[in-house]
Design an enzyme around this catalytic site. Structure first.
Site, PDB file in Angstrom:
ATOM      1  N   HIS A 155       0.694  -1.476  -0.237  1.00 35.15           N
ATOM      2  CA  HIS A 155      -0.179   0.131   0.013  1.00 35.15           C
ATOM      3  C   HIS A 155       0.782   1.196   0.339  1.00 35.15           C
ATOM      4  O   HIS A 155       1.916   1.508   0.626  1.00 35.15           O
ATOM      5  CB  HIS A 155      -1.113   0.356   1.054  1.00 35.15           C
ATOM      6  CG  HIS A 155      -0.167   0.180   2.284  1.00 35.15           C
ATOM      7  ND1 HIS A 155      -0.284   0.924   3.098  1.00 35.15           N
ATOM      8  CD2 HIS A 155      -0.123  -0.976   3.473  1.00 35.15           C
ATOM      9  CE1 HIS A 155      -0.021   0.377   4.056  1.00 35.15           C
ATOM     10  NE2 HIS A 155       0.003  -0.645   4.802  1.00 35.15           N
TER      11      HIS A 155
ATOM     12  N   ASP B 186      -0.850   4.039   1.232  1.00 35.82           N
ATOM     13  CA  ASP B 186      -1.413   5.576   1.727  1.00 35.82           C
ATOM     14  C   ASP B 186      -0.496   4.652   3.387  1.00 35.82           C
ATOM     15  O   ASP B 186       0.458   4.144   3.081  1.00 35.82           O
ATOM     16  CB  ASP B 186      -2.797   5.133   1.524  1.00 35.82           C
ATOM     17  CG  ASP B 186      -3.370   4.005   2.221  1.00 35.82           C
ATOM     18  OD1 ASP B 186      -2.373   2.841   2.308  1.00 35.82           O
ATOM     19  OD2 ASP B 186      -3.963   3.584   2.772  1.00 35.82           O
TER      20      ASP B 186
ATOM     21  N   ASP C 217       6.199   1.461   6.426  1.00 34.51           N
ATOM     22  CA  ASP C 217       4.253   0.890   6.637  1.00 34.51           C
ATOM     23  C   ASP C 217       3.743   1.718   5.640  1.00 34.51           C
ATOM     24  O   ASP C 217       3.234   2.981   5.782  1.00 34.51           O
ATOM     25  CB  ASP C 217       3.835   1.221   7.645  1.00 34.51           C
ATOM     26  CG  ASP C 217       2.482   0.698   8.209  1.00 34.51           C
ATOM     27  OD1 ASP C 217       1.680   0.226   6.569  1.00 34.51           O
ATOM     28  OD2 ASP C 217       1.599   0.361   8.632  1.00 34.51           O
TER      29      ASP C 217
ATOM     30  N   GLU D 214      -5.406   0.772   2.592  1.00 37.93           N
ATOM     31  CA  GLU D 214      -5.287   0.438   3.665  1.00 37.93           C
ATOM     32  C   GLU D 214      -5.326   0.486   4.683  1.00 37.93           C
ATOM     33  O   GLU D 214      -5.970   0.122   5.955  1.00 37.93           O
ATOM     34  CB  GLU D 214      -3.903   0.139   3.546  1.00 37.93           C
ATOM     35  CG  GLU D 214      -3.589  -2.138   3.946  1.00 37.93           C
ATOM     36  CD  GLU D 214      -2.892  -2.063   5.672  1.00 37.93           C
ATOM     37  OE1 GLU D 214      -3.946  -3.073   6.065  1.00 37.93           O
ATOM     38  OE2 GLU D 214      -2.868  -0.395   6.018  1.00 37.93           O
ATOM     39  N   GLU D 215      -4.789   2.035   5.032  1.00 35.84           N
ATOM     40  CA  GLU D 215      -5.054   2.485   5.692  1.00 35.84           C
ATOM     41  C   GLU D 215      -6.255   3.002   6.771  1.00 35.84           C
ATOM     42  O   GLU D 215      -6.467   3.649   8.054  1.00 35.84           O
ATOM     43  CB  GLU D 215      -4.211   3.802   6.546  1.00 35.84           C
ATOM     44  CG  GLU D 215      -2.672   2.936   6.172  1.00 35.84           C
ATOM     45  CD  GLU D 215      -1.840   2.110   6.798  1.00 35.84           C
ATOM     46  OE1 GLU D 215      -2.287   2.155   8.119  1.00 35.84           O
ATOM     47  OE2 GLU D 215      -1.200   2.269   7.403  1.00 35.84           O
TER      48      GLU D 215
ATOM     49  N   ASP E 174       4.735  -6.002   4.708  1.00 34.37           N
ATOM     50  CA  ASP E 174       3.606  -5.545   5.725  1.00 34.37           C
ATOM     51  C   ASP E 174       4.076  -5.671   7.114  1.00 34.37           C
ATOM     52  O   ASP E 174       2.886  -5.160   7.734  1.00 34.37           O
ATOM     53  CB  ASP E 174       2.719  -4.915   4.922  1.00 34.37           C
ATOM     54  CG  ASP E 174       2.312  -4.200   5.362  1.00 34.37           C
ATOM     55  OD1 ASP E 174       2.922  -2.587   5.916  1.00 34.37           O
ATOM     56  OD2 ASP E 174       1.049  -3.457   5.421  1.00 34.37           O
TER      57      ASP E 174
ATOM     58  N   HIS F  30       2.751   4.314  12.483  1.00 35.75           N
ATOM     59  CA  HIS F  30       1.632   4.698  13.411  1.00 35.75           C
ATOM     60  C   HIS F  30       1.418   6.092  14.303  1.00 35.75           C
ATOM     61  O   HIS F  30       0.898   6.492  14.358  1.00 35.75           O
ATOM     62  CB  HIS F  30       0.058   3.736  13.216  1.00 35.75           C
ATOM     63  CG  HIS F  30      -0.270   2.334  12.773  1.00 35.75           C
ATOM     64  ND1 HIS F  30      -1.868   1.729  12.745  1.00 35.75           N
ATOM     65  CD2 HIS F  30       0.012   2.315  11.114  1.00 35.75           C
ATOM     66  CE1 HIS F  30      -1.816   1.055  11.262  1.00 35.75           C
ATOM     67  NE2 HIS F  30      -1.115   1.373  10.692  1.00 35.75           N
TER      68      HIS F  30
HETATM   69  N1  BES Z   1       1.412  -2.380   7.945  1.00 35.61           N
HETATM   70  C1  BES Z   1       0.496  -2.477   8.933  1.00 35.61           C
HETATM   71  C2  BES Z   1      -0.316  -4.105   9.432  1.00 35.61           C
HETATM   72  C3  BES Z   1       0.584  -4.944  10.667  1.00 35.61           C
HETATM   73  C4  BES Z   1       1.423  -3.779  11.694  1.00 35.61           C
HETATM   74  C5  BES Z   1       1.064  -6.350  10.390  1.00 35.61           C
HETATM   75  C6  BES Z   1       1.945  -4.073  12.632  1.00 35.61           C
HETATM   76  C7  BES Z   1       1.844  -6.713  11.801  1.00 35.61           C
HETATM   77  C8  BES Z   1       2.364  -5.605  12.860  1.00 35.61           C
HETATM   78  C9  BES Z   1      -1.331  -2.088   8.515  1.00 35.61           C
HETATM   79  O1  BES Z   1      -1.108  -1.225   7.477  1.00 35.61           O
HETATM   80  C10 BES Z   1      -1.732  -1.923   9.598  1.00 35.61           C
HETATM   81  O2  BES Z   1      -1.778  -0.867   9.557  1.00 35.61           O
HETATM   82  N2  BES Z   1      -3.484  -2.281   9.273  1.00 35.61           N
HETATM   83  C11 BES Z   1      -4.455  -1.876   9.870  1.00 35.61           C
HETATM   84  C12 BES Z   1      -5.374  -2.606   9.468  1.00 35.61           C
HETATM   85  C13 BES Z   1      -6.874  -2.121  10.090  1.00 35.61           C
HETATM   86  C14 BES Z   1      -6.695  -0.441   8.877  1.00 35.61           C
HETATM   87  C15 BES Z   1      -7.578  -2.942   9.099  1.00 35.61           C
HETATM   88  C16 BES Z   1      -3.856  -2.266  12.026  1.00 35.61           C
HETATM   89  O3  BES Z   1      -3.380  -3.348  11.912  1.00 35.61           O
HETATM   90  O4  BES Z   1      -5.161  -1.948  12.515  1.00 35.61           O
HETATM   91 MN    MN Z   2       1.171  -1.561   6.144  1.00 34.97          MN
HETATM   92 MN    MN Z   3      -0.634   0.551   9.384  1.00 32.10          MN
END
Ligand code: BES
Ligand code: MN
Ligand code: MN
Length: 456
Positions: free
Chosen positions: A85, A87, A118, A152-153, A179, A426
């Protein structure tokens, strides 16, 4: 003609500059002010593919566009779909950043910027590795397709539709996503499990306006009091979620898996030091890694009510609201949890209060099979790229599209994370180690070779 490794070494500085170029585009998908920036980042990614001679499209959706690209066809070779992603999350709180979030800055071998790990930095490794093959070998040893999204975010709202509409175009033998994170510096990992999520907002309304808390308090139901009571009922003293039926379908952690997690080099004391906390709490009977990776959880993500300004104000607020979410593990059904939660909160909501419950994104948790030849190929590629064989881990984050791919395309995903747990995903001061960036590119270049040799 240089070898792939020589090319990667020659181009190292250029790759870093290109990543910085992408990081300077503030593609915050959650903020409508940044709509054009999100598109600009998508177009930047599309252009990367065009420069390699790949077919590349910026496909419109009802939200932010999707980049879809394809390498020139290699007959008889396997097809890999790379997802990523472009974004990013909002950068706030801005004043906690040492250098501005959209002015990428190198300090101590790390590149600091929103999206560094990320997912702009991790995603780019799979483009630069393809470039190295094309520029030194003239072609790739297999077929690559890329699906790089811009939502995605914010929960990939329009991606499922794109996938459903483009099943043929997305057909592949295996999917690769970078990711996630390594286990620790120097210890790469392949992630075989991610949590799901069910996200909510609850809004409570009491009297028609804010009241004097002396004149009216104790006689009129205070929405803030009601809210904290309701939220406190979600988890008990043992750290167990109290939504009826919440654990009914939970896939238990097997003894073998618990053993495997316990064998990883991890200790609570270091973890506590790293986070600046003096104690850890969670579901009774489980270790920290089990809690983080394999047990469902509940967290309040935001709380709003009453007076937030300077000093004290004796007010009985008219409204109170909270955002909160459950992280789910495989077999838990988000829809079932949404329904059970609604019933539970309705029963807990006291007289004199109106409740509104909004259900935001929901996605189930996943585990992917460890015994596939693709997994073995990825493991070999990582060992070559990082100089160390990967360990197999689960993580607590969510990438909902992994489940969609499994359901819609019938294909499993390899989660090959190049990030670190302390990369501040984040958070303020997000970073990506430049060494990890380059090792990720190298591992990815080996990955194309290793995957090309897997017998269909
Ligand atoms: N890259 C992350 C997912 C992630 C975070 C995987 C930490 C493994 C460890 C992804 O960009 C993300 O932040 N996903 C969100 C999903 C939500 C927006 C549906 C999350 O996990 O909060
Ligand atoms: Mn991500
Ligand atoms: Mn993320």
């Amino acid at each position: 003609m240089p070898t792939i490794d020589e090319y990667l070494a020659q181009q190292a500085a250029t790759f870093e500059e290109e990543l910085c170029e992408l990081l300077r585009i503030p593609s915050v998908s959650a903020m409508s002010d940044h709509r054009d920036d999100v598109r600009k980042a998508g177009a930047w990614v599309q252009n990367q593919f065009r420069k390699l001679g790949f077919e590349a499209e910026l496909v419109e959706t009802a939200g932010h566009p999707v980049v879809f690209a394809q390498s020139p066809h290699v007959p008889g070779a396997p097809t890999v779909l790379v997802y990523g992603h472009y974004d990013v999350q909002p950068a706030d709180p801005l004043n906690e950043w040492t250098s501005p979030p959209f002015e990428p800055t190198v300090r101590g071998g790390n590149l600091y910027a929103r999206g560094a790990t990320d997912d702009k930095g991790q995603m780019l490794t799979h483009i630069k590795s393809a470039e190295a093959w094309i520029k030194t070998q003239g072609s790739l040893p297999l077929n690559l397709k890329y699906l790089i999204e811009g939502e995605e975010e914010v929960g990939s709202e329009h991606l499922d539709q794109f996938i459903a509409d483009n099943k043929k175009r997305l057909a592949c033998d295996v999917i690769v996503i970078s990711d996630t994170s390594q286990f620790a510096p120097g210890q790469p990992a392949i992630t075989y499990g991610l949590k799901g999520i069910a996200y909510f907002e609850v809004r409570l309304t009491g009297p028609s306006q804010d009241l004097h808390s002396g004149t009216f308090g104790g006689a009129v139901t205070n929405p803030a009091n009601a809210l904290v009571k309701m939220l406190a009922a979600l988890v008990n003293e043992q750290g167990q979620v109290q939504v009826p039926g919440f654990y009914d379908d939970v896939l238990p952690v097997t003894d073998a898996e618990r053993k495997q997690m316990a064998a990883l080099p991890f200790n609570d004391a270091d973890f506590m030091r790293q986070l600046g906390v003096e104690a850890l709490t969670g579901e009774e009977g489980y270790t920290t890694l089990e809690r983080r990776w394999a047990r469902p959880t509940c967290d309040i993500n935001g709380l709003t009510s009453g007076y937030q300004g300077e000093g004290a104000k004796t007010v009985l607020p008219a409204r109170a609201s909270a955002k909160f979410s459950f992280r789910l593990v495989p077999k838990q059904a988000p829809a079932k949890i949404q329904a059970a939660l609604r019933k539970m909160l309705e029963a807990l909501c006291p007289p004199g209060i109106k409740m509104e419950l909004i259900a935001f994104h929901a996605a189930p948790g996943v585990v992917v099979p460890l015994d596939s030849p693709y997994m073995a190929a990825a493991s070999r590629a990582i060992e070559k790229g990082f100089g160390n064989a990967p360990v197999f881990i689960r993580e607590g984050g969510s990438i909902p599209v992994v489940t969609t791919f499994h359901e819609q395309l019938g294909v499993d995903t390899l989660l090959l994370g190049w990030g670190q747990n302390d990369d501040n995903m984040h958070s303020p001061n997000e970073k990506f180690s430049l060494a990890d960036f380059h090792r990720g590119i190298k591992a990815s270049a080996y990955l194309w070779k290793e995957l090309s040799q897997v017998k269909k």
